[in-house]
Design an enzyme around this catalytic site. Sequence first.
Site, short mmCIF file in Angstrom:
data_model
loop_
_atom_site.label_atom_id
_atom_site.label_comp_id
_atom_site.label_asym_id
_atom_site.label_seq_id
_atom_site.Cartn_x
_atom_site.Cartn_y
_atom_site.Cartn_z
N ILE A 186 25.39 -15.68 33.23
CA ILE A 186 26.80 -16.11 32.63
C ILE A 186 27.93 -15.41 33.38
O ILE A 186 27.69 -14.34 33.86
CB ILE A 186 26.74 -15.86 31.11
CG1 ILE A 186 27.92 -16.51 30.59
CG2 ILE A 186 26.78 -14.50 30.93
CD1 ILE A 186 27.68 -16.78 29.08
N CYS A 187 29.14 -16.04 33.46
CA CYS A 187 30.45 -15.47 34.20
C CYS A 187 31.30 -15.82 33.07
O CYS A 187 31.25 -16.00 31.76
CB CYS A 187 30.33 -15.83 35.42
SG CYS A 187 30.57 -17.73 35.67
N ALA A 188 32.56 -16.08 33.73
CA ALA A 188 33.55 -16.58 32.83
C ALA A 188 33.60 -17.97 32.57
O ALA A 188 33.66 -18.41 31.17
CB ALA A 188 35.00 -16.14 33.56
#
Length: 163
Positions: free
Chosen positions: A122-124
């Site tokens: 997961i990232c932004a």
Amino acid sequence: GPIPPDAPCGNHRKVYNDEPFPIRKWKPMKTLCISLLLACQTAPPASELSTEAPAHTIEQMEIATFQQLREKEGESILVIDVRTPGEYQSGHVPGAKSIPLGALETRIAELNTHKSQPIHLICASGGRSQQAATLLLSKGFEQPIKVVGGTNGYKKAGHALEK
């Protein structure tokens, strides 16, 4: 004395018997061009070429499915947050481990015991998790999973972030 401006510029007329372009030297080039044209004409049309997907594709998981899995499995699922340390500290998915994308390759040994297990990235919003998944695949990890929508999507869906 000085060379007159209309003097011949080289020996090509002597070497090739006054032929400015040596046509007899074109035969090998002509043969090569014809061979290439024939090869292109005998190739199968693009519509007949294989369109199978690569052996390893990056699985994508929507936020709703991700949250259902988290509720079912608890924190036993591995979630790697690949955002910067500052982004991670400002709020992250509960239980997510921070390994910034820029450090993932040097810290990959931390994940070696999970090579055959799902790793949720997961990232932004999804760009960096895609890059992370591609890197993990190239290093022999079998199940990198990109969480579509990232932390922003997780928060927008009404889920609380941990600080």
